[in-house]
Write a protein that holds these residues in place. Structure first.
Motif, PDB file in Angstrom:
ATOM      1  N   PRO A 112      60.031  68.107  33.662  1.00 41.74           N
ATOM      2  CA  PRO A 112      61.895  68.063  34.207  1.00 41.74           C
ATOM      3  C   PRO A 112      61.202  68.570  35.926  1.00 41.74           C
ATOM      4  CG  PRO A 112      62.201  69.934  32.551  1.00 41.74           C
ATOM      5  CD  PRO A 112      60.484  69.221  32.192  1.00 41.74           C
ATOM      6  N   TRP A 137      65.275  70.483  38.980  1.00 42.94           N
ATOM      7  CA  TRP A 137      65.886  70.654  40.027  1.00 42.94           C
ATOM      8  C   TRP A 137      65.185  70.154  41.868  1.00 42.94           C
ATOM      9  CZ3 TRP A 137      62.262  73.076  43.474  1.00 42.94           C
ATOM     10  CH2 TRP A 137      61.640  74.226  42.935  1.00 42.94           C
ATOM     11  N   ASN A 181      68.856  66.593  38.258  1.00 36.84           N
ATOM     12  CA  ASN A 181      69.900  67.567  37.082  1.00 36.84           C
ATOM     13  C   ASN A 181      70.351  66.971  35.655  1.00 36.84           C
ATOM     14  OD1 ASN A 181      70.127  69.766  38.826  1.00 36.84           O
ATOM     15  ND2 ASN A 181      72.504  68.464  39.812  1.00 36.84           N
ATOM     16  N   GLU A 182      69.950  65.595  36.068  1.00 33.68           N
ATOM     17  CA  GLU A 182      70.080  65.018  34.012  1.00 33.68           C
ATOM     18  C   GLU A 182      69.000  65.176  33.415  1.00 33.68           C
ATOM     19  OE1 GLU A 182      70.644  60.614  35.623  1.00 33.68           O
ATOM     20  OE2 GLU A 182      72.816  61.571  35.742  1.00 33.68           O
ATOM     21  N   SER A 183      67.548  65.453  34.174  1.00 29.65           N
ATOM     22  CA  SER A 183      65.886  65.681  33.691  1.00 29.65           C
ATOM     23  C   SER A 183      65.795  67.344  33.523  1.00 29.65           C
ATOM     24  CB  SER A 183      65.042  64.883  34.654  1.00 29.65           C
ATOM     25  OG  SER A 183      65.342  63.962  34.552  1.00 29.65           O
ATOM     26  N   ARG A 184      67.424  67.965  34.175  1.00 27.10           N
ATOM     27  CA  ARG A 184      67.076  69.578  33.862  1.00 27.10           C
ATOM     28  C   ARG A 184      66.320  69.617  34.796  1.00 27.10           C
ATOM     29  NH1 ARG A 184      67.478  68.311  28.233  1.00 27.10           N
ATOM     30  NH2 ARG A 184      65.510  68.614  27.952  1.00 27.10           N
TER      31      ARG A 184
END
Length: 121
Positions: A52, A86, A81-84
């Motif tokens: 992430p 930030w 965000n899709e990849s968890r």
């Protein structure tokens, strides 16, 4: 910490990528407008996807940003965000901070006064 220049430089924007404690630091220098959106996108959206992404964008040396830069930040925020992961913004100069606040980008992407605050928040 590792420092790597981002491939390709536009006359108005330079990008330097580094890492500190697993956090990518993308330091931008110059102006962000429609002419540099592709380069900015490549710098903000990691390709590998192995972990992430945790990224801080250092805007302390950015003197101008228009709506095309805002659009790139929003797209990068969604991808990260899709990849968890930030995305955080650090140290924007006053003119850039005004744009960020006027548009409301700081309500979507955390914006911090210093690089260290953004990295450790």
């Amino acid at each position: 910490m590792t420092d790597t220049p981002h491939p390709g430089r536009h006359g108005r924007l330079s990008v330097m990528c580094s890492a500190v404690d697993g956090v990518r630091i993308v330091a931008l220098h110059g102006e962000i407008d429609h002419a540099v959106t592709d380069e900015l996108s490549r710098a903000l959206i990691p390709v590998d996807g192995a972990t992430p992404p945790r990224t801080v964008v250092d805007l302390s040396d950015v003197t101008f940003m228009d709506s095309s830069g805002i659009n790139v930040f929003i797209a990068a925020h969604h991808r990260v965000n899709e990849s968890r992961g930030w995305l955080r913004i650090a140290a924007p100069q006053e003119p850039v901070l005004r744009v960020i606040q006027l548009i409301g980008l700081d309500a979507v992407i955390p914006c911090h006064a210093t690089l260290e605050q953004a990295r450790t928040a």
